[in-house]
Scaffold this motif. Structure first.
Motif, PDB file in Angstrom:
ATOM      1  N   LEU B 197      41.388  14.157  30.888  1.00 26.69           N
ATOM      2  CA  LEU B 197      42.108  14.898  29.845  1.00 26.69           C
ATOM      3  C   LEU B 197      41.122  15.752  29.479  1.00 26.69           C
ATOM      4  O   LEU B 197      41.253  17.179  29.174  1.00 26.69           O
ATOM      5  N   ARG B 198      39.852  15.654  29.396  1.00 28.80           N
ATOM      6  CA  ARG B 198      38.806  16.632  28.920  1.00 28.80           C
ATOM      7  C   ARG B 198      38.709  17.531  29.998  1.00 28.80           C
ATOM      8  O   ARG B 198      38.528  18.864  29.687  1.00 28.80           O
ATOM      9  N   PHE B 199      38.625  17.274  31.365  1.00 28.89           N
ATOM     10  CA  PHE B 199      38.819  17.888  32.246  1.00 28.89           C
ATOM     11  C   PHE B 199      39.605  19.088  32.339  1.00 28.89           C
ATOM     12  O   PHE B 199      39.380  20.418  32.598  1.00 28.89           O
ATOM     13  N   PHE B 200      41.023  18.802  32.063  1.00 34.93           N
ATOM     14  CA  PHE B 200      42.122  19.394  31.823  1.00 34.93           C
ATOM     15  C   PHE B 200      41.787  20.549  30.783  1.00 34.93           C
ATOM     16  O   PHE B 200      42.077  21.678  31.198  1.00 34.93           O
ATOM     17  N   ILE B 201      41.344  20.132  29.643  1.00 33.61           N
ATOM     18  CA  ILE B 201      41.197  21.027  28.512  1.00 33.61           C
ATOM     19  C   ILE B 201      40.028  22.065  28.929  1.00 33.61           C
ATOM     20  O   ILE B 201      40.349  23.037  28.666  1.00 33.61           O
ATOM     21  N   LEU B 202      39.057  21.680  29.498  1.00 32.26           N
ATOM     22  CA  LEU B 202      37.881  22.720  29.624  1.00 32.26           C
ATOM     23  C   LEU B 202      38.521  23.697  30.710  1.00 32.26           C
ATOM     24  O   LEU B 202      38.058  24.813  30.611  1.00 32.26           O
ATOM     25  N   THR B 203      39.151  23.036  31.664  1.00 30.66           N
ATOM     26  CA  THR B 203      39.623  23.986  33.015  1.00 30.66           C
ATOM     27  C   THR B 203      40.354  24.812  32.579  1.00 30.66           C
ATOM     28  O   THR B 203      40.255  26.057  32.558  1.00 30.66           O
ATOM     29  N   VAL B 204      41.345  24.557  31.362  1.00 30.63           N
ATOM     30  CA  VAL B 204      42.175  25.664  30.745  1.00 30.63           C
ATOM     31  C   VAL B 204      41.509  26.559  30.096  1.00 30.63           C
ATOM     32  O   VAL B 204      41.811  27.860  30.298  1.00 30.63           O
ATOM     33  N   ILE B 205      40.487  26.251  29.414  1.00 31.64           N
ATOM     34  CA  ILE B 205      39.653  27.129  28.710  1.00 31.64           C
ATOM     35  C   ILE B 205      38.857  28.046  29.553  1.00 31.64           C
ATOM     36  O   ILE B 205      39.014  29.368  29.519  1.00 31.64           O
ATOM     37  N   VAL B 206      38.360  27.606  30.640  1.00 38.02           N
ATOM     38  CA  VAL B 206      37.470  28.438  31.560  1.00 38.02           C
ATOM     39  C   VAL B 206      38.259  29.117  32.208  1.00 38.02           C
ATOM     40  O   VAL B 206      38.136  30.519  32.324  1.00 38.02           O
ATOM     41  N   VAL B 207      39.461  28.788  32.868  1.00 39.78           N
ATOM     42  CA  VAL B 207      40.341  29.673  33.521  1.00 39.78           C
ATOM     43  C   VAL B 207      40.884  30.774  32.794  1.00 39.78           C
ATOM     44  O   VAL B 207      40.941  31.943  33.132  1.00 39.78           O
ATOM     45  N   ALA B 208      41.484  30.303  31.688  1.00 39.26           N
ATOM     46  CA  ALA B 208      42.134  31.314  30.526  1.00 39.26           C
ATOM     47  C   ALA B 208      40.951  32.492  30.289  1.00 39.26           C
ATOM     48  O   ALA B 208      41.142  33.795  30.120  1.00 39.26           O
ATOM     49  N   SER B 209      39.641  32.060  29.847  1.00 39.33           N
ATOM     50  CA  SER B 209      38.492  32.893  29.664  1.00 39.33           C
ATOM     51  C   SER B 209      38.277  33.878  30.754  1.00 39.33           C
ATOM     52  O   SER B 209      38.339  35.077  30.401  1.00 39.33           O
ATOM     53  N   ILE B 210      38.080  33.281  32.063  1.00 43.58           N
ATOM     54  CA  ILE B 210      37.716  34.221  33.006  1.00 43.58           C
ATOM     55  C   ILE B 210      39.036  35.025  33.357  1.00 43.58           C
ATOM     56  O   ILE B 210      38.427  36.434  33.548  1.00 43.58           O
ATOM     57  N   LEU B 211      40.290  34.839  33.305  1.00 44.15           N
ATOM     58  CA  LEU B 211      41.227  35.760  33.693  1.00 44.15           C
ATOM     59  C   LEU B 211      41.414  36.728  32.487  1.00 44.15           C
ATOM     60  O   LEU B 211      41.637  38.082  32.715  1.00 44.15           O
ATOM     61  N   PHE B 212      41.249  36.181  31.146  1.00 41.84           N
ATOM     62  CA  PHE B 212      41.289  36.993  29.965  1.00 41.84           C
ATOM     63  C   PHE B 212      40.186  38.310  30.323  1.00 41.84           C
ATOM     64  O   PHE B 212      40.601  39.421  29.925  1.00 41.84           O
ATOM     65  N   SER B 213      38.991  37.858  30.608  1.00 41.32           N
ATOM     66  CA  SER B 213      37.800  38.811  30.756  1.00 41.32           C
ATOM     67  C   SER B 213      38.298  39.753  31.795  1.00 41.32           C
ATOM     68  O   SER B 213      38.058  40.920  31.788  1.00 41.32           O
ATOM     69  N   LEU B 214      38.562  39.118  32.860  1.00 38.87           N
ATOM     70  CA  LEU B 214      38.883  40.163  34.001  1.00 38.87           C
ATOM     71  C   LEU B 214      40.027  41.106  33.718  1.00 38.87           C
ATOM     72  O   LEU B 214      39.998  42.248  33.902  1.00 38.87           O
ATOM     73  N   THR B 215      41.080  40.560  32.829  1.00 43.91           N
ATOM     74  CA  THR B 215      42.169  41.775  32.531  1.00 43.91           C
ATOM     75  C   THR B 215      41.681  42.509  31.565  1.00 43.91           C
ATOM     76  O   THR B 215      41.996  43.770  31.792  1.00 43.91           O
ATOM     77  N   ILE B 216      40.868  42.412  30.546  1.00 47.99           N
ATOM     78  CA  ILE B 216      40.397  43.445  29.400  1.00 47.99           C
ATOM     79  C   ILE B 216      39.589  44.109  30.222  1.00 47.99           C
ATOM     80  O   ILE B 216      39.559  45.472  29.737  1.00 47.99           O
ATOM     81  N   PHE B 217      38.827  43.948  31.102  1.00 47.81           N
ATOM     82  CA  PHE B 217      37.964  44.923  31.863  1.00 47.81           C
ATOM     83  C   PHE B 217      38.699  45.765  33.129  1.00 47.81           C
ATOM     84  O   PHE B 217      37.974  46.563  33.957  1.00 47.81           O
ATOM     85  N   GLY B 218      39.837  45.339  33.110  1.00 53.39           N
ATOM     86  CA  GLY B 218      40.834  46.282  34.029  1.00 53.39           C
ATOM     87  C   GLY B 218      40.478  45.853  35.492  1.00 53.39           C
ATOM     88  O   GLY B 218      40.814  46.615  36.268  1.00 53.39           O
ATOM     89  N   ILE B 219      40.010  44.652  35.691  1.00 53.47           N
ATOM     90  CA  ILE B 219      40.031  44.274  37.231  1.00 53.47           C
ATOM     91  C   ILE B 219      41.331  43.468  37.639  1.00 53.47           C
ATOM     92  O   ILE B 219      41.742  42.662  37.217  1.00 53.47           O
ATOM     93  N   GLU B 220      41.873  44.137  38.679  1.00 49.13           N
ATOM     94  CA  GLU B 220      43.113  43.901  39.456  1.00 49.13           C
ATOM     95  C   GLU B 220      42.866  42.617  40.023  1.00 49.13           C
ATOM     96  O   GLU B 220      42.796  42.550  41.087  1.00 49.13           O
ATOM     97  N   TRP B 221      43.275  41.546  39.262  1.00 50.69           N
ATOM     98  CA  TRP B 221      43.158  40.295  39.976  1.00 50.69           C
ATOM     99  C   TRP B 221      44.504  39.812  40.241  1.00 50.69           C
ATOM    100  O   TRP B 221      44.758  38.832  41.052  1.00 50.69           O
ATOM    101  N   MET B 222      45.556  40.333  39.645  1.00 53.90           N
ATOM    102  CA  MET B 222      47.064  39.910  39.908  1.00 53.90           C
ATOM    103  C   MET B 222      47.359  40.433  41.558  1.00 53.90           C
ATOM    104  O   MET B 222      48.102  39.795  42.094  1.00 53.90           O
TER     105      MET B 222
END
Lengths: 471, 479
Positions: B197-222
């Motif tokens: 459960l903790r792994f799940f929560i942390l992973t969601v936080i980490v993945v969301a943070s990474i994708l969010f940061s990539l998006t706001i700096f305009g990095i084409e990850w999609m």
């Protein structure tokens, strides 16, 4: 009383399995690091003296040549490795080891070891400084985080108080209880390092005084960490929280702050790229004298002036070879250009250094790191000093070549050849490092910051323990 | 029953301030890290663009000058400034051979702070002297950059440990454990569930943070879903490994404090010690061959070749009659260059063994170090991230080889034209050889790194099962 408490603490720490395992590991790591560094140092030094010998013989035995061609052929200056680098290798891995000295051009030091290594080397190497600066503070946290919380959790703090022990004495006892084991590990390393260094052949460069100073800096750094550890331990009720907080402090000051400072320094005072730097120099060179191009306007002007000065009407009538003279004037001109641009680069570097000096207020790691590298002569300033010495030697060498050509050959006579008499009349490149007085003067701010850390952390600890609640 | 306890745990965690703090903290760190990476990549791309623009401008200027010279609108310049002479083009108008940043270059600085990202090989010059080192403050190189790779390799494990070190011990210390185990559930499953459960929560936080940061700096990850997925997979596996380590240590049934200490020791060993020990021993037992010695050998071989140049050149001309100076009535204006190329070919051939020997020794060392990366998950993650970012040492070696190959192409574009005594025409600028960088031929380490990490996962699971079997409940209840 303080001593009794210290002894009790020491006994308690030593009896704990945690301490024994970590202390033995730490000691083994330090020994391994010392031995490995020593073998690395010896092999690098052997390579260095071989390379130096080769460069000299290449230069002297280059055969008959026009002196200016010899200046183009050039030679190499090799950066010496200092004995103390076996404690702290500093930035040596990232700076080049040799500078190619040739006519018309100041070259950057080439062949930094890091460029030939894999990305793994970016994790850092197991050198004594890695253990002494990164790992020992962790060890201090490990043996000291529960110094007060443990007493509080088991209720003995109240008991001690009822015995009438002053909290400050108690604190000093605990302080010594942590400091002594650290000293116990540091002293043999110091002695061993001194023995190693004393047995190195080129003993000339090594001074016991510098090694002592280095260990003095480390001990102050450890004292700061002990203060911080005890301070945090006296604030918290639970050992767990104290441990996590201390770990956070360690992580921020040793891992994050250096990188954050780097990001700030880079943002505020960016270095030019290699190509930008070269192009700025090339642009300046284009404007001025070109030693190889007599049609250049500046060269034309110089020609007129010289002819006037000697009262003759063609360069053939000059008492020296005009080509050699012109090339030397061009050389002086380019040397000035290089000097100007390297000075600008140095300004950027000084600005960056000042950023690190101000962020040192947030991390005791930074002043220690810089002091340690400076004392071991493996910091960036030492590298600059070496590069400048090499440049001066280059100017001298090329000047001698052009001078010989101007004095001993006729205008237009490119067939003039000099031989090994001239080559060997150029003295070998000798580099004397800056004196320790200068090193200390250059690092006064780091020293002051570190001492401020010591005093302030002591004050904070004093303030915290005197107001400490026993429950 | 297990479902209930996990659900209870979930609600408990949601109301915990810790999760919120963790989210904000991690998001802040990630944004900062990606910003740093982005800045570096932007600088890199801006320099390349500027350089290419400069090249284009120079081309147009030279083409215009050729036109006006051909139409006699301008007096002929000095021979070494005449843009109609091919040698001047080959020397003064080199092409920019650039190493463009990969889409995910922001993730890891890797070796990108050590090397330049473009070169301008000229018609004449020795490949080995091409400089690739970037001008930088070595202190910055020593401290390294605060990039996403640093956050993932060093900081993430600490977050995992902080989030999970007392999962079992705190229950034990507060006495809830006895109550929970009075229910018909298995300790192993229950604890695993809690950690999952903790792994799940942390992973969601980490993945969301990474994708969010990539998006706001305009990095084409999609647009680069494949690479982005690879990144997330690698980081997730790494997080899971550290949770498993925490699980294993928790199962030993010691107190929270002792768990924290043990876990930190494991972190120090994997993240700090093993990499530095491997790196240092590699240097001592498998030293990088000395460049300085190589340079000496190179210079000696060169001097020897130059001394014998005439003799060797005669043999060479016999083998390559196309290079031999022809006795024609019309003097070839490039004859000096052609002779020079022939001589430098001869010299290069004779010094090649020195370079080959050196590179071979270097390869041996690097291969050895590469194999040892399987000793620590931290090295594997670093290697994998550099691979995704295109900033691994292999990428830079490959780029250097591409530059050397292009230098050859560049020269061989001119040689046949020089033999024909041709001149540069304005329209030729459009058909000069160009280079487009591709990293396709760099062998990817990604899969091997992922496998390595999965192997560590298996080890951790095996270890936890073994510990569980071995001391069952004994330690758990000895409060």
């Amino acid at each position: 009383m303080i001593l009794k408490i210290a002894l009790k603490e020491l006994k308690e720490i030593v009896r704990e399995g945690r301490f024994r395992i970590t202390a033995i590991t730490l000691f083994a790591l330090l020994l391994a690091a010392l031995f490995v560094s020593k073998s690395y140092y010896t092999s690098v030094n052997a390579q260095h003296s071989e390379a130096k010998k080769n460069a000299r013989s290449e230069w002297v035995e280059q055969g008959q040549k026009n002196p200016h061609s010899a200046a183009h052929y050039g030679t190499y200056a090799f950066k010496p490795k200092y004995p103390l680098s076996l404690i702290d290798n500093g930035v040596d891995k990232y700076t080049g080891v040799s500078i190619y000295l040739e006519a018309h051009k100041r070259n950057e030091a080439q062949y930094a070891a890091a460029q030939d290594q894999t990305a793994l080397s970016r994790f850092g190497d197991l050198t004594p400084d890695f253990v002494l600066i990164f790992i020992v503070p962790l060890f201090i946290i490990l043996i000291g985080f529960n110094a007060f919380t443990r007493e509080r959790e088991s209720g003995t703090l109240r008991l001690l108080k009822s015995q009438g022990v002053s909290t400050w004495k108690l604190t000093m006892g605990k302080w010594l209880g942590i400091f002594l084991p650290v000293l116990l590990i540091a002293i043999p390393v110091y002695v061993l390092a001194a023995l190693f260094l004393a047995n190195i052949k080129d003993y000339g460069q090594f001074s016991l005084w510098a090694l002592t100073l280095l260990f003095g800096v480390y001990l102050i750094y450890y004292a700061v960490f002990i203060n911080i550890t005890l301070f945090v331990s006296s604030l918290f009720k639970k050992s767990n929280l104290a441990f996590v907080t201390l770990l956070g402090i360690w992580m921020v000051s040793c891992l994050a702050m250096p990188k954050i400072s780097t990001a700030i320094a880079d943002k505020l005072y960016p270095y030019p790229t290699q190509v930008e730097f070269e192009e700025q120099i090339a642009a300046d060179k284009k404007k001025g004298l070109d030693g190889h191009n007599p049609w250049n306007t500046e060269a034309k002007k110089l020609e007129e002036e010289t002819l006037k000065k000697y009262g003759v009407d063609s360069v053939q009538q000059l008492p020296f070879n005009w080509d050699g003279f012109l090339m030397q004037e061009g050389e002086k001109h380019t040397a000035d250009i290089y000097f100007k641009h390297y000075q600008l680069l140095k300004d950027t570097y000084v600005n960056q250094t000042n950023v690190y000096r101000s962020t040192a207020a947030l991390s005791p790691f930074l002043p220690t790191r810089f002091l340690s590298m400076a004392i071991c002569r493996t910091d960036y300033t030492s590298h600059w000093d070496f590069a400048n010495a090499a440049e001066n030697y280059r100017i001298e060498l090329v000047g001698k070549m052009n001078g010989d050509m101007a004095a001993n050959s006729k205008y237009g006579d490119w067939d003039y050849l000099a031989d090994d008499k001239l080559w060997s009349s150029v003295p070998d490149f000798q580099y004397e490092p800056t004196s320790y007085t200068t090193v200390i003067r250059q690092n006064t701010s780091n020293l002051i910051t570190l001492l401020a850390w010591l005093l302030l952390s002591f004050a904070a600890l004093y303030g915290a323990v005197t107001q400490m609640k026993t429950i | 029953m297990l479902k209930h306890t996990i659900k209870y745990e979930w609600l408990n965690l949601l109301r915990d301030r810790w999760v919120m703090i963790l989210l904000i903290l991690f998001l802040g760190i990630t944004v900062f890290a990606v910003r740093n990476g982005k800045e570096k990549v932007e600088d890199r791309m801006a320099t390349i663009t500027k350089e290419k623009e400069k090249m284009g401008k120079l081309d147009r200027r030279m083409a215009a000058e050729i036109d006006s010279l051909n139409n006699n609108l301008k007096p002929a310049p000095e021979p070494w400034q005449d843009p109609r002479a091919l040698d001047n083009i080959g020397w003064d108008a080199p092409r920019v051979v650039a190493m463009d940043a990969q889409p995910l270059a922001v993730v890891s600085t890797g070796q990108s702070d050590l090397f330049t990202h473009y070169a301008k090989p000229k018609i004449y010059g020795e490949a080995y002297t091409l400089g690739f080192s970037e001008l930088s403050n070595p202190v910055q190189l020593l401290f390294g950059s605060f990039d996403l790779a640093f956050v993932c390799i060093y900081l993430l494990p600490l977050l995992v440990l902080g989030f999970s070190y007392n999962v079992l011990s705190s229950e034990k210390e507060s006495g809830v454990l006895r109550l929970t185990l009075a229910q018909p559930i298995s300790l192993y499953q229950w604890l695993f569930g809690k950690l999952l459960l903790r792994f799940f929560i942390l992973t969601v936080i980490v993945v969301a943070s990474i994708l969010f940061s990539l998006t706001i700096f305009g990095i084409e990850w999609m647009g680069n879903m494949g690479a982005a997925m690879k990144l997330i997979l690698l980081v997730t596996v790494y997080i899971f490994f550290w949770f498993l380590i925490s699980f294993l240590i928790n199962l030993l049934g010691n107190s929270s404090g002792s768990n924290a200490v043990t876990l930190i020791a494991v972190w120090v060993v994997f993240v700090l010690l093993i990499p530095s020990i491997i790196s240092q021993t590699a240097n001592s037992f498998y030293p990088v061959p000395s460049r300085t010695i190589m340079i000496h050998e190179y210079r000696e071989a060169k001097a020897l070749a130059e001394k014998k140049a005439d003799e060797i050149l005669k043999t060479y001309y016999r083998e390559h009659p196309e290079y031999a100076p022809k006795d024609t009535t019309q003097q070839n204006q490039y004859s000096w260059w052609l002779g020079n190329f022939a001589a430098s070919d001869v010299i290069n051939q004779s010094v090649q063994p020195v370079l080959d020997d050196y590179n071979e020794a270097l390869n041996r060392q690097q291969n050895w170090v590469n194999r040892l990366r399987f000793l620590s998950p931290a090295i594997l993650l670093q290697d994998g991230l550099n691979d995704l970012a295109g900033t691994s040492p292999t990428h830079y070696t490959d780029f250097r080889n591409q530059v050397i190959a292009f230098a050859n192409t560049w020269r061989h574009y001119f040689i046949p034209r020089m033999f024909n005594n041709e001149k540069m025409r304005a329209e030729d600028f459009g058909c000069l050889p160009t280079h487009s960088y591709s990293s396709a031929q760099v062998p990817s380490h990604y899969l091997a790194d992922l496998m390595g990490l999965l192997f560590f996962l298996t080890l951790a699971i095996g270890g936890s099962l073994w510990v569980y079997r071995k001391n069952r409940f004994e330690n758990v209840f000895s409060v």
